[in-house]
Design a protein around this motif. Sequence first.
Motif, PDB file in Angstrom:
ATOM      1  N   GLN A   1       0.918  -1.136  -0.098  1.00 14.54           N
ATOM      2  CA  GLN A   1      -0.012  -0.074  -0.103  1.00 14.54           C
ATOM      3  C   GLN A   1       0.993   1.296   0.093  1.00 14.54           C
ATOM      4  OE1 GLN A   1      -3.085  -0.060  -0.517  1.00 14.54           O
ATOM      5  NE2 GLN A   1      -4.206   1.677   0.445  1.00 14.54           N
ATOM      6  N   VAL A   2       0.431   2.053  -0.909  1.00 10.35           N
ATOM      7  CA  VAL A   2       1.108   3.389  -0.876  1.00 10.35           C
ATOM      8  C   VAL A   2       0.218   4.680  -0.643  1.00 10.35           C
ATOM      9  CG1 VAL A   2       2.293   5.119  -2.464  1.00 10.35           C
ATOM     10  CG2 VAL A   2       2.656   2.586  -2.720  1.00 10.35           C
ATOM     11  N   SER A   3       0.784   5.461   0.266  1.00 10.58           N
ATOM     12  CA  SER A   3       0.098   6.715   1.031  1.00 10.58           C
ATOM     13  C   SER A   3       0.843   7.836   0.669  1.00 10.58           C
ATOM     14  CB  SER A   3      -0.018   6.524   2.376  1.00 10.58           C
ATOM     15  OG  SER A   3      -0.481   5.122   2.943  1.00 10.58           O
ATOM     16  N   VAL A   4      -0.095   8.948   0.348  1.00  9.91           N
ATOM     17  CA  VAL A   4       0.621  10.186  -0.147  1.00  9.91           C
ATOM     18  C   VAL A   4      -0.240  11.317   0.674  1.00  9.91           C
ATOM     19  CG1 VAL A   4       0.758  11.968  -2.021  1.00  9.91           C
ATOM     20  CG2 VAL A   4       0.743   9.258  -2.478  1.00  9.91           C
ATOM     21  N   VAL A   5       0.671  12.025   1.355  1.00  3.98           N
ATOM     22  CA  VAL A   5       0.090  13.116   2.037  1.00  3.98           C
ATOM     23  C   VAL A   5       0.488  14.454   1.580  1.00  3.98           C
ATOM     24  CG1 VAL A   5       0.108  14.105   4.520  1.00  3.98           C
ATOM     25  CG2 VAL A   5      -0.176  11.615   3.926  1.00  3.98           C
ATOM     26  N   GLU A   6      -0.302  15.575   1.387  1.00  6.53           N
ATOM     27  CA  GLU A   6       0.354  16.783   0.924  1.00  6.53           C
ATOM     28  C   GLU A   6       0.083  17.887   2.252  1.00  6.53           C
ATOM     29  OE1 GLU A   6      -2.592  16.640  -3.020  1.00  6.53           O
ATOM     30  OE2 GLU A   6      -1.633  18.627  -2.319  1.00  6.53           O
ATOM     31  N   SER A   7       0.732  18.627   2.153  1.00  8.42           N
ATOM     32  CA  SER A   7       0.749  19.793   3.335  1.00  8.42           C
ATOM     33  C   SER A   7       1.216  21.101   2.469  1.00  8.42           C
ATOM     34  CB  SER A   7       1.671  19.371   4.416  1.00  8.42           C
ATOM     35  OG  SER A   7       3.012  19.471   3.968  1.00  8.42           O
TER      36      SER A   7
ATOM     37  N   ALA B   1       4.530  14.192   0.365  1.00  7.98           N
ATOM     38  CA  ALA B   1       5.405  12.763   0.594  1.00  7.98           C
ATOM     39  C   ALA B   1       4.675  11.608   0.329  1.00  7.98           C
ATOM     40  CB  ALA B   1       5.685  12.812   2.241  1.00  7.98           C
ATOM     41  N   ALA B   2       5.365  10.740  -0.040  1.00  4.45           N
ATOM     42  CA  ALA B   2       4.988   9.301  -0.302  1.00  4.45           C
ATOM     43  C   ALA B   2       5.329   8.244   0.350  1.00  4.45           C
ATOM     44  CB  ALA B   2       5.115   8.907  -1.850  1.00  4.45           C
ATOM     45  N   SER B   3       4.972   7.213   0.874  1.00 11.24           N
ATOM     46  CA  SER B   3       5.367   6.435   1.889  1.00 11.24           C
ATOM     47  C   SER B   3       4.571   4.900   1.532  1.00 11.24           C
ATOM     48  CB  SER B   3       4.994   6.797   3.160  1.00 11.24           C
ATOM     49  OG  SER B   3       3.836   6.956   3.532  1.00 11.24           O
ATOM     50  N   GLY B   4       5.205   3.793   2.111  1.00 11.76           N
ATOM     51  CA  GLY B   4       4.620   2.669   2.041  1.00 11.76           C
ATOM     52  C   GLY B   4       5.390   1.676   1.396  1.00 11.76           C
ATOM     53  N   SER B   5       4.744   0.911   0.628  1.00 15.73           N
ATOM     54  CA  SER B   5       5.521  -0.371  -0.258  1.00 15.73           C
ATOM     55  C   SER B   5       5.919   0.163  -1.717  1.00 15.73           C
ATOM     56  CB  SER B   5       4.532  -1.476  -0.255  1.00 15.73           C
ATOM     57  OG  SER B   5       4.064  -1.927   0.997  1.00 15.73           O
ATOM     58  N   ILE B   6       6.911   1.098  -1.594  1.00 16.17           N
ATOM     59  CA  ILE B   6       7.248   1.611  -2.883  1.00 16.17           C
ATOM     60  C   ILE B   6       8.663   0.796  -3.516  1.00 16.17           C
ATOM     61  CG2 ILE B   6       8.357   3.591  -3.737  1.00 16.17           C
ATOM     62  CD1 ILE B   6       6.688   5.151  -1.907  1.00 16.17           C
ATOM     63  N   PHE B   7       8.574   0.353  -4.411  1.00 13.20           N
ATOM     64  CA  PHE B   7       9.892  -0.431  -5.314  1.00 13.20           C
ATOM     65  C   PHE B   7      10.542   0.590  -5.905  1.00 13.20           C
ATOM     66  CE2 PHE B   7      12.337  -3.681  -6.526  1.00 13.20           C
ATOM     67  CZ  PHE B   7      12.461  -3.463  -8.220  1.00 13.20           C
ATOM     68  N   SER B   8       9.814   1.298  -6.815  1.00 16.84           N
ATOM     69  CA  SER B   8      10.420   2.562  -7.431  1.00 16.84           C
ATOM     70  C   SER B   8       9.337   3.508  -7.722  1.00 16.84           C
ATOM     71  CB  SER B   8      11.109   1.943  -8.825  1.00 16.84           C
ATOM     72  OG  SER B   8      10.107   1.605  -9.593  1.00 16.84           O
TER      73      SER B   8
ATOM     74  N   ASN C   1       0.985  13.999  -7.633  1.00 16.48           N
ATOM     75  CA  ASN C   1       0.653  12.783  -8.298  1.00 16.48           C
ATOM     76  C   ASN C   1       2.040  12.104  -8.379  1.00 16.48           C
ATOM     77  OD1 ASN C   1       1.124  11.188 -11.072  1.00 16.48           O
ATOM     78  ND2 ASN C   1      -1.020  10.905 -10.288  1.00 16.48           N
ATOM     79  N   TRP C   2       2.072  10.707  -7.975  1.00 17.89           N
ATOM     80  CA  TRP C   2       3.208   9.973  -8.010  1.00 17.89           C
ATOM     81  C   TRP C   2       2.950   8.840  -9.113  1.00 17.89           C
ATOM     82  CZ3 TRP C   2       7.800  10.983  -5.203  1.00 17.89           C
ATOM     83  CH2 TRP C   2       7.447  11.852  -4.211  1.00 17.89           C
ATOM     84  N   ASN C   3       3.621   8.520  -9.834  1.00 22.56           N
ATOM     85  CA  ASN C   3       3.751   7.261 -10.564  1.00 22.56           C
ATOM     86  C   ASN C   3       4.669   6.179 -10.072  1.00 22.56           C
ATOM     87  OD1 ASN C   3       4.512   5.497 -13.248  1.00 22.56           O
ATOM     88  ND2 ASN C   3       2.314   6.106 -13.070  1.00 22.56           N
ATOM     89  N   VAL C   4       4.150   5.191  -9.311  1.00 24.72           N
ATOM     90  CA  VAL C   4       5.047   4.517  -8.473  1.00 24.72           C
ATOM     91  C   VAL C   4       4.709   2.790  -8.903  1.00 24.72           C
ATOM     92  CG1 VAL C   4       5.118   3.394  -6.019  1.00 24.72           C
ATOM     93  CG2 VAL C   4       4.709   6.021  -6.656  1.00 24.72           C
ATOM     94  N   GLN C   5       5.970   2.148  -8.782  1.00 26.93           N
ATOM     95  CA  GLN C   5       5.980   0.762  -8.945  1.00 26.93           C
ATOM     96  C   GLN C   5       5.813   0.225  -7.447  1.00 26.93           C
ATOM     97  OE1 GLN C   5       8.951  -0.659 -11.643  1.00 26.93           O
ATOM     98  NE2 GLN C   5       8.515  -3.003 -11.101  1.00 26.93           N
ATOM     99  N   PRO C   6       4.812   0.051  -7.053  1.00 26.63           N
ATOM    100  CA  PRO C   6       4.976  -0.790  -5.681  1.00 26.63           C
ATOM    101  C   PRO C   6       5.518  -2.142  -5.520  1.00 26.63           C
ATOM    102  CG  PRO C   6       2.651  -1.177  -6.718  1.00 26.63           C
ATOM    103  CD  PRO C   6       3.415  -0.327  -7.710  1.00 26.63           C
ATOM    104  N   THR C   7       5.906  -2.305  -4.348  1.00 29.24           N
ATOM    105  CA  THR C   7       6.497  -3.623  -4.048  1.00 29.24           C
ATOM    106  C   THR C   7       5.654  -4.800  -4.151  1.00 29.24           C
ATOM    107  OG1 THR C   7       7.878  -2.476  -2.514  1.00 29.24           O
ATOM    108  CG2 THR C   7       7.723  -4.685  -2.236  1.00 29.24           C
ATOM    109  N   GLY C   8       6.028  -5.750  -4.692  1.00 22.25           N
ATOM    110  CA  GLY C   8       5.136  -6.771  -5.243  1.00 22.25           C
ATOM    111  C   GLY C   8       4.237  -6.793  -6.238  1.00 22.25           C
ATOM    112  N   GLY C   9       4.254  -5.480  -6.951  1.00 22.70           N
ATOM    113  CA  GLY C   9       3.189  -5.299  -7.848  1.00 22.70           C
ATOM    114  C   GLY C   9       3.836  -5.662  -9.313  1.00 22.70           C
ATOM    115  N   GLY C  10       4.820  -6.485  -9.448  1.00 23.83           N
ATOM    116  CA  GLY C  10       5.343  -7.034 -10.727  1.00 23.83           C
ATOM    117  C   GLY C  10       5.724  -5.686 -11.481  1.00 23.83           C
ATOM    118  N   ARG C  11       5.527  -5.831 -12.490  1.00 26.73           N
ATOM    119  CA  ARG C  11       6.170  -4.620 -13.632  1.00 26.73           C
ATOM    120  C   ARG C  11       5.290  -3.173 -13.602  1.00 26.73           C
ATOM    121  NH1 ARG C  11       8.399  -7.776 -19.002  1.00 26.73           N
ATOM    122  NH2 ARG C  11       9.487  -5.750 -19.194  1.00 26.73           N
TER     123      ARG C  11
END
Length: 122
Positions: free
Chosen positions: A1-7, A23-30, A96-106
């Motif tokens: 899971q990826v979380s994004v919090v603005e301030s 800020a983005a946090s969580g299961s971020i692979f890239s 907006n973040w374009n993220v490859q999450p951990t365990g999300g494959g390609r």
Amino acid sequence: QVSVVESGGGLVQAGGSLRLSCAASGSIFSINAMGWYRQAPGKQRELVASISSGGSMYYADFVKGRFTMSRDNAKNTMYLQMNSLKPEDTAVYYCNWNVQPTGGGRYAFDYWGQGTQVTVSS
């Protein structure tokens, strides 16, 4: 899971400055691309600034020379420094973040911040 919090955001007089953080946090692979968007009442969401996966910067014409986007890779945080604000900059700003999450494959996915209101008074 990826979380994004603005301030940041808020009310400022024309000519003033504000700084947004996201800020983005969580299961971020890239992290691929990232960007700031805005949506004014009755208008479509539009791209304000972005950084591509290769590090190329883009700024919309209406913010060039006034806004600066930056990032802190160690903190997975992006910033938008907004100077010389105008009443027409009034909008809800989204990151907006374009993220490859951990365990999300390609696959990569877009993750959005909750939005922050920027109001510029004349």
